[in-house]
Design a protein around this motif. Structure first.
Motif, PDB file in Angstrom:
ATOM      1  N   LYS A 117       0.805  -1.223   0.000  1.00 44.80           N
ATOM      2  CA  LYS A 117       0.000   0.000   0.000  1.00 44.80           C
ATOM      3  C   LYS A 117       0.843   1.281   0.000  1.00 44.80           C
ATOM      4  N   ALA A 118       2.138   1.160  -0.046  1.00 45.83           N
ATOM      5  CA  ALA A 118       2.988   2.349  -0.109  1.00 45.83           C
ATOM      6  C   ALA A 118       2.820   3.032  -1.462  1.00 45.83           C
ATOM      7  N   SER A 119       2.811   4.358  -1.467  1.00 37.09           N
ATOM      8  CA  SER A 119       2.649   5.115  -2.710  1.00 37.09           C
ATOM      9  C   SER A 119       3.268   6.495  -2.521  1.00 37.09           C
ATOM     10  N   GLY A 120       3.130   7.304  -3.549  1.00 39.85           N
ATOM     11  CA  GLY A 120       3.632   8.668  -3.446  1.00 39.85           C
ATOM     12  C   GLY A 120       2.887   9.488  -2.421  1.00 39.85           C
ATOM     13  N   ALA A 121       1.702   9.034  -2.031  1.00 41.34           N
ATOM     14  CA  ALA A 121       0.906   9.768  -1.047  1.00 41.34           C
ATOM     15  C   ALA A 121       1.375   9.516   0.379  1.00 41.34           C
ATOM     16  N   GLY A 122       2.145   8.452   0.577  1.00 37.83           N
ATOM     17  CA  GLY A 122       2.623   8.120   1.923  1.00 37.83           C
ATOM     18  C   GLY A 122       3.036   6.669   2.000  1.00 37.83           C
ATOM     19  N   SER A 123       3.520   6.267   3.156  1.00 39.78           N
ATOM     20  CA  SER A 123       3.948   4.882   3.341  1.00 39.78           C
ATOM     21  C   SER A 123       2.743   3.964   3.467  1.00 39.78           C
ATOM     22  N   GLY A 124       2.999   2.662   3.398  1.00 38.76           N
ATOM     23  CA  GLY A 124       1.931   1.708   3.599  1.00 38.76           C
ATOM     24  C   GLY A 124       1.346   1.795   4.992  1.00 38.76           C
ATOM     25  N   SER A 125       2.184   2.126   5.965  1.00 36.98           N
ATOM     26  CA  SER A 125       1.708   2.295   7.340  1.00 36.98           C
ATOM     27  C   SER A 125       0.768   3.495   7.441  1.00 36.98           C
ATOM     28  N   ASP A 126       1.107   4.582   6.751  1.00 39.36           N
ATOM     29  CA  ASP A 126       0.226   5.759   6.735  1.00 39.36           C
ATOM     30  C   ASP A 126      -1.134   5.397   6.139  1.00 39.36           C
TER      31      ASP A 126
END
Length: 254
Positions: A117-126
């Motif tokens: 789920k990590a992306s340019g919008a934030g980490s997978g944890s976010d």
């Protein structure tokens, strides 16, 4: 704008477009739990109690939880409920056909969901931290729940008992794309029914759960980071010795 510039501009917009498709809300920063064993242990407990009912974590064995400071006896007493052995994989007993019939899709394996789920919008944890705190009551949905991050989500709010029931409130504002037209904008959450935890305690619990899923995605992450420091220090020392040895060999050459 020439053709090459148009391609570059489109590629630059792709992360934002993908994010917008998942609700278009900003991701909240997930608290760091990587060095907090107590929080990770609590996250493992929450994961087993609330996530393993529907989801698999087929790349993780129960005995790997020993790395979080849990003994085999503690794992058996607190995390094994249906006769599994400590060396078995963390899997659900739910039949995939039943899951698809109930939810419209088979729940994904969560072994590496944090990394996926990590992306340019934030980490997978976010992403996970925001997602698990964005459910709200919606009687138009088959499960009775919806999510601001993932609109029309098929997953029910499995943590509602802890968070309670919340609804969303909206305010009427002018549509920025069409003058004179009014639209409704998100204005916040309204607590309808209290849960077992207050807001701060619930956010803390979700942070622990997300921290565990981050650890589960790469249990050896901390070891890798420590080993990386050792390797960098060794290479630095080696480079210094090689430099001085080279200087010693060539000091007589004019």
């Amino acid at each position: 704008m020439n053709y090459a510039k148009r391609i570059l501009a489109t590629l630059a917009l792709l992360p934002g477009l993908a994010f917008a498709n998942e609700g278009g809300i900003a991701l909240d920063k997930a608290p760091d739990r990587s060095n907090n064993l107590a929080a990770l242990q609590n996250g493992a407990k929450l994961f087993v109690n609330y996530c393993l009912n529907c989801h698999n974590a087929s790349s993780m064995r129960y005995n790997r939880l020993k790395d979080l400071g849990l003994s085999e006896e503690q794992i058996k007493a607190n995390l094994l409920f249906t006769g599994e052995k400590v060396g078995e994989m963390m899997t659900t007993t739910m039949n995939p056909k039943d899951a698809k019939a109930w939810f419209g899709a088979v729940p994904p394996d969560l072994s590496v969901i944090q990394r996926a789920k990590a992306s340019g919008a934030g980490s997978g944890s976010d992403y996970l931290y925001t997602y698990l705190r964005s459910f709200y009551k919606d009687d138009t949905r088959p499960t009775g729940w919806n999510n601001r991050l993932v609109a029309n989500v098929a997953m029910p709010h499995v943590l509602w008992e802890l968070q309670g029931v919340q609804a969303i409130s909206t305010k009427e504002v002018e549509d920025p794309h069409e003058h004179g037209k009014m639209t409704h904008e998100f204005a916040g959450y309204v607590q309808v029914t209290p849960g077992k935890l207050d807001k701060l305690a619930y956010d803390t619990a979700v942070a622990d759960l997300v921290g565990y899923m981050e650890w589960m995605a790469e249990p050896a992450a901390q070891t890798r980071k420590k080993l990386g420091v050792v390797v960098v220090l060794f290479m630095t020392l080696f480079a210094f010795l090689a430099w001085r040895l080279n200087a010693s060999f060539w000091k007589e050459v004019k």
